[in-house]
Design a protein around this motif. Structure first.
Motif, PDB file in Angstrom:
ATOM      1  N   THR A   1       0.839  -1.200   0.000  1.00 45.18           N
ATOM      2  CA  THR A   1       0.000   0.000   0.000  1.00 45.18           C
ATOM      3  C   THR A   1       0.878   1.255   0.000  1.00 45.18           C
ATOM      4  N   ARG A   2       0.234   2.381  -0.156  1.00 40.97           N
ATOM      5  CA  ARG A   2       0.922   3.663  -0.030  1.00 40.97           C
ATOM      6  C   ARG A   2       0.317   4.433   1.134  1.00 40.97           C
ATOM      7  N   GLN A   3       1.114   5.325   1.662  1.00 44.62           N
ATOM      8  CA  GLN A   3       0.667   6.102   2.812  1.00 44.62           C
ATOM      9  C   GLN A   3      -0.474   7.035   2.424  1.00 44.62           C
ATOM     10  N   GLY A   4      -1.550   6.996   3.213  1.00 45.36           N
ATOM     11  CA  GLY A   4      -2.665   7.900   2.974  1.00 45.36           C
ATOM     12  C   GLY A   4      -2.545   9.169   3.793  1.00 45.36           C
ATOM     13  N   LYS A   5      -3.638   9.914   3.850  1.00 41.96           N
ATOM     14  CA  LYS A   5      -3.646  11.188   4.564  1.00 41.96           C
ATOM     15  C   LYS A   5      -4.674  11.210   5.690  1.00 41.96           C
ATOM     16  N   SER A   6      -5.136  10.029   6.112  1.00 43.05           N
ATOM     17  CA  SER A   6      -6.092   9.976   7.215  1.00 43.05           C
ATOM     18  C   SER A   6      -5.443  10.509   8.488  1.00 43.05           C
ATOM     19  N   ILE A   7      -6.205  11.260   9.256  1.00 36.08           N
ATOM     20  CA  ILE A   7      -5.660  11.866  10.460  1.00 36.08           C
ATOM     21  C   ILE A   7      -6.764  12.145  11.466  1.00 36.08           C
ATOM     22  N   VAL A   8      -6.457  11.921  12.734  1.00 36.62           N
ATOM     23  CA  VAL A   8      -7.360  12.290  13.811  1.00 36.62           C
ATOM     24  C   VAL A   8      -7.152  13.766  14.123  1.00 36.62           C
TER      25      VAL A   8
ATOM     26  N   ARG B   1      -7.498   2.423   4.016  1.00 34.75           N
ATOM     27  CA  ARG B   1      -8.618   1.705   3.384  1.00 34.75           C
ATOM     28  C   ARG B   1      -8.351   0.199   3.327  1.00 34.75           C
ATOM     29  N   SER B   2      -7.148  -0.170   2.924  1.00 29.54           N
ATOM     30  CA  SER B   2      -6.815  -1.595   2.813  1.00 29.54           C
ATOM     31  C   SER B   2      -6.843  -2.280   4.172  1.00 29.54           C
ATOM     32  N   LEU B   3      -6.405  -1.571   5.208  1.00 30.01           N
ATOM     33  CA  LEU B   3      -6.449  -2.136   6.563  1.00 30.01           C
ATOM     34  C   LEU B   3      -7.885  -2.399   6.972  1.00 30.01           C
ATOM     35  N   ARG B   4      -8.769  -1.447   6.681  1.00 30.16           N
ATOM     36  CA  ARG B   4     -10.183  -1.619   7.018  1.00 30.16           C
ATOM     37  C   ARG B   4     -10.809  -2.774   6.245  1.00 30.16           C
ATOM     38  N   GLU B   5     -10.261  -3.076   5.088  1.00 28.82           N
ATOM     39  CA  GLU B   5     -10.779  -4.177   4.277  1.00 28.82           C
ATOM     40  C   GLU B   5     -10.249  -5.532   4.747  1.00 28.82           C
TER      41      GLU B   5
END
Length: 315
Positions: free
Chosen positions: A205-212, A273-277
Protein backbone atom coordinates in the motif's frame (compact mmCIF):
# COMPACT_ATOMS: atom_id res chain seq x y z
CA UNK A 1 26.98 -3.91 30.35
CA UNK A 2 27.92 -5.65 27.12
CA UNK A 3 26.80 -9.25 26.95
CA UNK A 4 28.22 -11.98 24.75
CA UNK A 5 25.92 -14.27 22.84
CA UNK A 6 26.83 -17.12 20.53
CA UNK A 7 24.75 -16.18 17.53
CA UNK A 8 25.94 -18.95 15.23
CA UNK A 9 24.26 -18.53 11.87
CA UNK A 10 21.09 -17.13 13.37
CA UNK A 11 20.25 -13.53 12.43
CA UNK A 12 19.95 -11.02 15.25
CA UNK A 13 16.69 -9.10 15.66
CA UNK A 14 16.40 -6.14 18.00
CA UNK A 15 12.92 -5.23 19.20
CA UNK A 16 11.81 -1.84 20.49
CA UNK A 17 8.47 -0.02 20.80
CA UNK A 18 6.80 3.07 22.23
CA UNK A 19 4.25 1.39 24.53
CA UNK A 20 6.98 0.31 26.96
CA UNK A 21 8.93 -2.87 27.60
CA UNK A 22 6.06 -4.48 29.53
CA UNK A 23 3.47 -3.81 26.80
CA UNK A 24 1.60 -6.93 25.60
CA UNK A 25 2.39 -6.20 21.96
CA UNK A 26 6.14 -6.27 22.49
CA UNK A 27 5.98 -9.28 24.80
CA UNK A 28 3.89 -11.25 22.28
CA UNK A 29 6.28 -10.40 19.45
CA UNK A 30 9.31 -11.46 21.47
CA UNK A 31 7.66 -14.73 22.52
CA UNK A 32 6.87 -15.60 18.91
CA UNK A 33 10.38 -14.72 17.73
CA UNK A 34 11.98 -16.74 20.54
CA UNK A 35 9.64 -19.70 19.96
CA UNK A 36 10.62 -19.78 16.29
CA UNK A 37 14.14 -20.73 17.42
CA UNK A 38 15.62 -19.08 14.34
CA UNK A 39 16.79 -15.74 15.70
CA UNK A 40 18.95 -14.13 18.34
CA UNK A 41 16.42 -11.85 20.01
CA UNK A 42 17.43 -8.60 21.68
CA UNK A 43 15.18 -6.01 23.29
CA UNK A 44 15.97 -2.37 23.94
CA UNK A 45 12.72 -0.59 24.78
CA UNK A 46 11.40 2.28 26.93
CA UNK A 47 10.90 1.51 30.61
CA UNK A 48 7.45 3.15 30.48
CA UNK A 49 4.92 4.21 27.87
CA UNK A 50 6.30 6.71 25.39
CA UNK A 51 3.43 6.79 22.91
CA UNK A 52 3.16 9.77 20.57
CA UNK A 53 6.61 11.12 21.44
CA UNK A 54 7.51 11.01 17.75
CA UNK A 55 11.21 11.03 16.86
CA UNK A 56 12.23 13.03 19.91
CA UNK A 57 15.60 12.21 21.45
CA UNK A 58 17.20 12.75 24.84
CA UNK A 59 19.96 15.30 24.38
CA UNK A 60 20.78 17.22 27.56
CA UNK A 61 20.82 14.45 30.13
CA UNK A 62 21.92 10.85 30.53
CA UNK A 63 19.43 8.02 30.18
CA UNK A 64 19.31 5.09 32.59
CA UNK A 65 19.40 1.47 31.50
CA UNK A 66 18.60 -1.68 33.46
CA UNK A 67 18.44 -5.35 32.60
CA UNK A 68 14.94 -6.76 32.05
CA UNK A 69 13.89 -10.37 32.47
CA UNK A 70 12.37 -11.62 29.22
CA UNK A 71 12.65 -15.36 28.61
CA UNK A 72 14.85 -16.23 25.65
CA UNK A 73 15.95 -12.66 24.94
CA UNK A 74 18.64 -10.28 26.11
CA UNK A 75 16.64 -7.25 27.20
CA UNK A 76 17.17 -3.76 28.55
CA UNK A 77 14.66 -1.18 29.78
CA UNK A 78 15.67 2.39 28.95
CA UNK A 79 14.45 5.69 30.36
CA UNK A 80 14.59 7.32 26.92
CA UNK A 81 12.38 7.58 23.85
CA UNK A 82 11.90 4.92 21.14
CA UNK A 83 14.49 6.69 18.98
CA UNK A 84 16.90 6.67 21.94
CA UNK A 85 16.33 2.95 22.44
CA UNK A 86 17.00 2.10 18.82
CA UNK A 87 20.07 4.31 18.64
CA UNK A 88 21.52 2.83 21.83
CA UNK A 89 20.62 -0.72 20.89
CA UNK A 90 22.44 -0.63 17.55
CA UNK A 91 25.40 1.42 18.79
CA UNK A 92 27.47 -1.48 20.11
CA UNK A 93 27.32 -0.16 23.68
CA UNK A 94 24.77 -2.73 24.91
CA UNK A 95 25.03 -5.61 22.47
CA UNK A 96 28.16 -7.13 20.93
CA UNK A 97 27.15 -6.48 17.34
CA UNK A 98 24.70 -4.58 15.19
CA UNK A 99 21.41 -6.41 14.60
CA UNK A 100 20.46 -7.68 11.17
CA UNK A 101 16.96 -6.27 11.59
CA UNK A 102 15.19 -3.85 13.93
CA UNK A 103 11.48 -4.32 14.61
CA UNK A 104 9.46 -1.65 16.41
CA UNK A 105 6.16 -2.86 17.89
CA UNK A 106 3.71 -4.40 18.06
CA UNK A 107 1.90 -1.12 18.69
CA UNK A 108 -1.54 -1.08 20.28
CA UNK A 109 -3.35 0.82 17.55
CA UNK A 110 -2.80 1.31 13.83
CA UNK A 111 -0.31 3.71 12.31
CA UNK A 112 -1.85 4.62 8.99
CA UNK A 113 -1.77 7.89 7.15
CA UNK A 114 -0.34 10.94 8.88
CA UNK A 115 -0.20 9.19 12.28
CA UNK A 116 3.06 7.59 11.24
CA UNK A 117 4.85 10.79 10.32
CA UNK A 118 7.66 12.18 12.38
CA UNK A 119 9.67 15.39 12.35
CA UNK A 120 8.68 16.47 8.85
CA UNK A 121 4.92 16.61 9.28
CA UNK A 122 2.57 18.80 11.32
CA UNK A 123 1.27 15.53 12.79
CA UNK A 124 4.16 14.53 15.01
CA UNK A 125 2.84 11.35 16.57
CA UNK A 126 4.13 7.84 16.08
CA UNK A 127 6.93 6.71 18.35
CA UNK A 128 6.55 3.20 16.94
CA UNK A 129 7.43 4.31 13.42
CA UNK A 130 10.20 6.51 14.83
CA UNK A 131 11.81 3.46 16.41
CA UNK A 132 12.09 1.86 12.98
CA UNK A 133 13.04 5.09 11.25
CA UNK A 134 15.98 5.66 13.60
CA UNK A 135 17.43 2.29 12.56
CA UNK A 136 16.90 3.25 8.92
CA UNK A 137 18.80 6.49 9.53
CA UNK A 138 21.73 4.38 10.77
CA UNK A 139 21.65 2.00 7.81
CA UNK A 140 19.99 -0.93 9.59
CA UNK A 141 16.98 -2.60 7.90
CA UNK A 142 13.83 -2.10 9.93
CA UNK A 143 10.07 -2.32 10.09
CA UNK A 144 7.38 -1.03 12.39
CA UNK A 145 4.43 -3.25 13.35
CA UNK A 146 1.04 -2.05 14.56
CA UNK A 147 -2.17 -3.90 15.37
CA UNK A 148 -5.48 -2.12 14.78
CA UNK A 149 -6.76 -2.52 18.34
CA UNK A 150 -10.47 -1.83 18.85
CA UNK A 151 -11.79 -1.66 22.39
CA UNK A 152 -14.52 -4.19 23.11
CA UNK A 153 -13.51 -6.29 20.09
CA UNK A 154 -9.79 -6.95 20.41
CA UNK A 155 -8.12 -8.98 23.14
CA UNK A 156 -4.57 -9.59 24.30
CA UNK A 157 -4.30 -12.88 22.35
CA UNK A 158 -4.63 -10.91 19.12
CA UNK A 159 -1.09 -9.61 19.61
CA UNK A 160 0.21 -13.17 19.40
CA UNK A 161 -1.81 -13.79 16.24
CA UNK A 162 -0.44 -10.55 14.81
CA UNK A 163 3.13 -11.56 15.60
CA UNK A 164 2.64 -14.97 14.01
CA UNK A 165 1.13 -13.34 10.91
CA UNK A 166 4.30 -11.25 10.55
CA UNK A 167 6.74 -14.18 10.64
CA UNK A 168 6.60 -14.81 6.86
CA UNK A 169 7.55 -11.24 5.97
CA UNK A 170 10.22 -11.15 8.69
CA UNK A 171 11.76 -14.34 7.30
CA UNK A 172 11.56 -13.02 3.75
CA UNK A 173 13.27 -9.74 4.70
CA UNK A 174 16.07 -11.56 6.53
CA UNK A 175 16.62 -13.83 3.52
CA UNK A 176 16.94 -10.79 1.26
CA UNK A 177 19.32 -9.16 3.75
CA UNK A 178 21.49 -12.30 3.79
CA UNK A 179 21.55 -12.30 0.00
CA UNK A 180 22.49 -8.58 0.04
CA UNK A 181 19.51 -7.82 -2.19
CA UNK A 182 17.36 -5.90 0.32
CA UNK A 183 16.80 -2.23 -0.67
CA UNK A 184 18.63 0.39 1.38
CA UNK A 185 16.43 3.38 0.57
CA UNK A 186 13.32 2.52 2.58
CA UNK A 187 11.93 0.86 5.67
CA UNK A 188 8.54 -0.78 6.10
CA UNK A 189 5.45 0.14 8.08
CA UNK A 190 3.16 -2.86 8.61
CA UNK A 191 -0.37 -2.61 9.99
CA UNK A 192 -2.44 -5.64 10.96
CA UNK A 193 -6.27 -5.62 10.82
CA UNK A 194 -8.52 -5.91 13.85
CA UNK A 195 -9.75 -9.36 12.78
CA UNK A 196 -6.19 -10.57 12.37
CA UNK A 197 -7.19 -14.22 12.72
CA UNK A 198 -9.02 -13.91 9.38
CA UNK A 199 -6.78 -11.45 7.58
CA UNK A 200 -6.79 -11.41 3.78
CA UNK A 201 -3.02 -11.56 3.38
CA UNK A 202 -0.31 -8.99 2.73
CA UNK A 203 -1.03 -6.01 0.52
CA UNK A 204 1.46 -3.43 -0.70
CA UNK A 205 0.00 0.00 0.00
CA UNK A 206 0.92 3.66 -0.03
CA UNK A 207 0.67 6.10 2.81
CA UNK A 208 -2.66 7.90 2.97
CA UNK A 209 -3.65 11.19 4.56
CA UNK A 210 -6.09 9.98 7.22
CA UNK A 211 -5.66 11.87 10.46
CA UNK A 212 -7.36 12.29 13.81
CA UNK A 213 -8.18 15.93 14.56
CA UNK A 214 -7.56 17.00 18.13
CA UNK A 215 -8.38 20.04 20.19
CA UNK A 216 -8.00 21.20 23.79
CA UNK A 217 -10.45 21.08 26.68
CA UNK A 218 -10.05 23.16 29.83
CA UNK A 219 -10.24 20.91 32.91
CA UNK A 220 -10.06 21.28 36.67
CA UNK A 221 -8.06 18.07 37.26
CA UNK A 222 -5.94 15.66 35.25
CA UNK A 223 -8.55 12.90 35.69
CA UNK A 224 -11.23 15.00 34.02
CA UNK A 225 -11.86 14.43 30.33
CA UNK A 226 -10.45 10.90 30.13
CA UNK A 227 -7.03 9.66 29.10
CA UNK A 228 -5.59 9.85 25.59
CA UNK A 229 -4.52 6.38 24.50
CA UNK A 230 -1.81 5.41 22.06
CA UNK A 231 -4.56 4.67 19.55
CA UNK A 232 -5.39 8.41 19.45
CA UNK A 233 -8.72 7.69 21.12
CA UNK A 234 -10.03 8.68 24.52
CA UNK A 235 -10.51 6.32 27.47
CA UNK A 236 -13.26 8.10 29.37
CA UNK A 237 -13.73 5.63 32.20
CA UNK A 238 -10.12 5.44 33.34
CA UNK A 239 -9.89 5.36 37.12
CA UNK A 240 -6.21 6.14 37.30
CA UNK A 241 -4.01 8.80 35.86
CA UNK A 242 -0.34 8.51 35.08
CA UNK A 243 -0.02 12.17 34.20
CA UNK A 244 0.55 15.29 36.25
CA UNK A 245 -0.73 15.59 39.81
CA UNK A 246 -3.09 18.55 39.56
CA UNK A 247 -2.84 19.17 43.31
CA UNK A 248 0.71 20.42 42.77
CA UNK A 249 -0.35 22.99 40.19
CA UNK A 250 -0.68 26.56 41.48
CA UNK A 251 -4.38 27.57 41.64
CA UNK A 252 -3.84 30.52 39.29
CA UNK A 253 -2.66 28.16 36.51
CA UNK A 254 -5.08 26.82 33.90
CA UNK A 255 -5.25 23.12 33.00
CA UNK A 256 -5.92 21.86 29.48
CA UNK A 257 -6.11 18.33 28.06
CA UNK A 258 -6.21 17.09 24.50
CA UNK A 259 -9.49 15.74 23.16
CA UNK A 260 -10.46 14.02 19.93
CA UNK A 261 -12.80 16.26 17.96
CA UNK A 262 -13.07 14.35 14.70
CA UNK A 263 -11.20 12.64 11.90
CA UNK A 264 -10.31 13.20 8.28
CA UNK A 265 -10.42 9.85 6.48
CA UNK A 266 -8.64 9.32 3.19
CA UNK A 267 -10.87 6.86 1.35
CA UNK A 268 -8.59 6.38 -1.65
CA UNK A 269 -6.71 3.15 -2.27
CA UNK A 270 -4.30 3.68 0.63
CA UNK A 271 -3.03 1.94 3.77
CA UNK A 272 -6.05 3.03 5.84
CA UNK A 273 -8.62 1.70 3.38
CA UNK A 274 -6.81 -1.60 2.81
CA UNK A 275 -6.45 -2.14 6.56
CA UNK A 276 -10.18 -1.62 7.02
CA UNK A 277 -10.78 -4.18 4.28
CA UNK A 278 -8.90 -6.78 6.32
CA UNK A 279 -5.47 -6.79 4.69
CA UNK A 280 -2.07 -6.69 6.37
CA UNK A 281 -0.81 -3.46 4.86
CA UNK A 282 2.85 -3.12 3.92
CA UNK A 283 3.90 0.47 3.25
CA UNK A 284 7.47 1.38 2.23
CA UNK A 285 8.60 4.65 3.78
CA UNK A 286 11.61 6.86 3.22
CA UNK A 287 13.33 9.77 4.92
CA UNK A 288 11.73 12.69 3.16
CA UNK A 289 8.12 13.76 2.82
CA UNK A 290 7.94 15.95 -0.26
CA UNK A 291 5.40 18.73 -0.57
CA UNK A 292 2.52 18.34 -2.99
CA UNK A 293 3.36 19.22 -6.58
CA UNK A 294 0.96 22.18 -6.63
CA UNK A 295 2.73 23.66 -3.58
CA UNK A 296 6.05 23.40 -5.36
CA UNK A 297 4.58 25.18 -8.37
CA UNK A 298 3.02 27.89 -6.19
CA UNK A 299 6.26 28.81 -4.46
CA UNK A 300 8.21 28.59 -7.69
CA UNK A 301 6.11 31.51 -8.89
CA UNK A 302 6.05 33.32 -5.54
CA UNK A 303 9.76 33.48 -4.69
CA UNK A 304 10.97 35.57 -7.66
CA UNK A 305 8.30 38.16 -6.85
CA UNK A 306 9.33 38.24 -3.20
CA UNK A 307 12.91 39.02 -4.22
CA UNK A 308 11.78 41.79 -6.55
CA UNK A 309 9.53 43.37 -3.91
CA UNK A 310 12.31 43.30 -1.31
CA UNK A 311 14.79 44.85 -3.75
CA UNK A 312 12.35 47.65 -4.63
CA UNK A 313 11.52 48.46 -1.01
CA UNK A 314 15.21 48.63 -0.15
CA UNK A 315 15.72 51.42 -2.68
Amino acid sequence: MECTVDTGDRPAIMVTNDDGIDAPGLRALVRVLVSANRFVVRVCAPDSEKSAVSHSITWRSAISVKRADINGATAFAVSGTPADCTSLGISGSLFPSMPDLVISGINKGSNCGYHMLVAYSPCVYSGTVAGAREAFFQGVPSLSLSYDWVGGTSNIDDFTLAAEACLPIINAILAEIKNKSYPQKCFLNVDLPTNVANHKGYKLTRQGKSIVKMGWQQVTSDAQGGQMLSTMTMETNSLTSTEMDASTVPPQNLLFKREVIGAIVDDDDTDYRSLREGYITVTPLGVLSLAEIDCQAYFKELLPGVTECFSSSAL
